[in-house]
Write a protein that holds these residues in place. Structure first.
Motif, short mmCIF file in Angstrom:
data_model
loop_
_atom_site.label_atom_id
_atom_site.label_comp_id
_atom_site.label_asym_id
_atom_site.label_seq_id
_atom_site.Cartn_x
_atom_site.Cartn_y
_atom_site.Cartn_z
N ARG A 46 24.98 -27.00 2.83
CA ARG A 46 25.94 -27.16 4.05
C ARG A 46 26.35 -25.66 4.19
O ARG A 46 26.48 -25.17 5.32
N ASP A 47 27.17 -25.40 3.24
CA ASP A 47 27.59 -23.92 3.41
C ASP A 47 26.51 -22.88 3.74
O ASP A 47 27.24 -21.99 4.96
N ALA A 48 25.71 -22.60 3.06
CA ALA A 48 24.63 -21.62 3.49
C ALA A 48 24.20 -22.00 4.75
O ALA A 48 23.80 -20.93 5.77
N VAL A 101 34.88 -18.92 9.36
CA VAL A 101 34.07 -20.07 9.26
C VAL A 101 34.11 -20.26 7.50
O VAL A 101 34.05 -21.40 7.24
N ALA A 102 34.27 -19.39 6.73
CA ALA A 102 34.41 -19.56 5.16
C ALA A 102 35.57 -20.30 4.99
O ALA A 102 35.55 -21.16 4.08
N ALA A 106 35.78 -24.02 3.12
CA ALA A 106 36.45 -24.11 1.92
C ALA A 106 37.54 -25.41 2.08
O ALA A 106 37.98 -26.10 1.09
N LYS A 107 38.27 -25.51 3.35
CA LYS A 107 39.26 -26.39 3.73
C LYS A 107 38.48 -27.78 3.59
O LYS A 107 39.48 -28.57 3.09
N GLN A 110 33.64 -31.85 3.01
CA GLN A 110 32.94 -33.04 3.64
C GLN A 110 32.52 -32.69 5.05
O GLN A 110 31.70 -33.57 5.59
N ALA A 111 33.38 -31.86 5.73
CA ALA A 111 33.11 -31.75 7.06
C ALA A 111 31.73 -31.27 7.68
O ALA A 111 31.24 -30.56 7.03
N ASN A 112 31.59 -32.03 8.71
CA ASN A 112 30.25 -31.76 9.42
C ASN A 112 30.68 -30.52 10.51
O ASN A 112 31.99 -30.26 10.52
#
Length: 253
Positions: A46-48, A101-102, A106-107, A110-112
Motif C-alpha cells: 500500500r505505502d509503495a 503523503v508519508a 504512517a498515521k 489501514q486507510a485506503n
C-alpha cells in the motif's frame, strides 16, 4: 498481440474468480474493532503504491476502509462503506507532496486512498466487459493508453485532464463518483473530472476484493489525451447496450 492476450486472460480470470463462488452472508456489524472474515488484510504494498501514484502526479487523500462488516467512518449505516474520503475537504486536502503523503500513510496503516480527478488527470470509468473490449481494440490498433485499474466489475482508464481548460466554456462537470452510490443508476461510462475522485490501488473493498493496477499499466505510464480513448470506450460500451447519459459524459467540442 501477446500483451493483449495476457491482459484479457488476467481480466477474465479475475472476473470469473469474483463471480464463481458465493460469498459468506453478512452478519451484524458488531464491534468496530472486528474484521469480517471476508475482508482483505492491508496490502503490504500500500505505502509503495500510494507513494508511486503521488510521485506520478496523482493528488491523493486519505479514505475510509472496510471495518468489521461496515465502514471505518463514524456514520451509522454508511451507504458506501470503504468507498469515500475521510474528510469532506478532500478536494483541497489532496496532495502529491511526499512528506504529507508519508504522514498520512504512517498515521493510519489501514486507510485506503483516493485520487482527486480534474487536477492533474481524469479517469474514464466503464463496465469491465466494455473495458476488456476497448483494451483489445486499443492494443490491436497500437494506440496509446496509460494507467488502467480494475475496481470490482469496472475498469478505470487514467488520462490527461480536461478539467481546467483555459476556456471555461470547454469545461464540463462530472456529477459522479463524489456520490459513488449512483453507479447503479448510471452503469455505463463515467467521466471523473473536476469535483470527482476514484479509489487508488490497492484499496480494500467490503467484498474482500481490492482495487488493482492491470499488469504493466501502473501510474508510471504517460497519460493519454482522453478524447481518443473516450471514442473507443464509447463504442465498446455501445456494443454491450450501455448508452451515455447526457449529464455524465460531455463530448469534445
Amino acid at each position: 498481440m501477446a500483451g493483449m492476450n495476457r491482459v484479457s486472460g488476467w481480466l477474465r480470470r479475475r472476473t470469473d474468480s469474483a463471480s464463481g463462488s458465493a460469498r459468506p452472508a453478512r452478519e451484524s456489524r458488531g464491534s468496530r474493532s472486528s474484521r469480517g472474515p471476508h475482508l482483505a488484510a492491508p496490502d503490504p504494498q500500500r505505502d509503495a503504491l500510494t507513494t508511486a501514484a503521488a510521485a506520478a502526479g496523482f493528488p491523493v487523500a486519505p479514505a475510509v476502509h472496510p471495518e468489521g462488516f461496515g465502514c471505518s467512518c463514524d456514520r451509522i449505516g454508511c451507504p458506501v462503506p470503504g468507498l469515500h474520503p475521510v474528510s469532506m475537504a478532500w478536494q483541497t486536502q489532496a496532495s502529491t507532496e511526499p512528506q504529507r503523503v508519508a504522514q498520512w500513510l504512517a498515521k493510519d496503516p489501514q486507510a485506503n486512498f483516493v485520487t482527486a480527478t480534474g487536477i492533474n488527470h481524469d479517469v474514464l470509468d466503464v463496465p469491465a466487459e466494455a473495458g476488456r473490449l476497448a483494451l483489445e481494440r486499443l492494443t490491436a490498433d497500437g494506440a496509446t493508453f496509460g494507467p488502467v485499474a480494475a475496481h470490482e466489475d469496472r475498469l478505470l482508464f487514467f488520462t490527461a485532464t480536461r478539467g481546467t481548460p483555459a476556456d471555461e466554456d470547454e469545461w464540463w462537470p462530472c456529477a459522479l463518483d463524489s456520490h459513488p452510490e449512483t453507479v447503479d443508476e448510471r452503469p455505463g461510462i463515467r467521466w471523473h473530472c473536476r469535483g470527482s475522485y476514484v479509489l487508488l490501488p490497492p484499496a480494500r473493498l467490503t467484498s474482500g476484493n481490492t482495487v488493482e493496477w492491470l499488469p504493466g499499466h501502473g501510474p508510471d505510464l504517460p497519460l493519454p489525451d482522453p478524447l481518443p480513448v473516450l471514442d473507443v470506450l464509447t463504442d465498446a460500451c455501445a456494443s454491450f447496450g450501455y448508452e451515455p447519459e447526457p449529464e455524465s459524459v460531455a463530448w469534445g467540442r
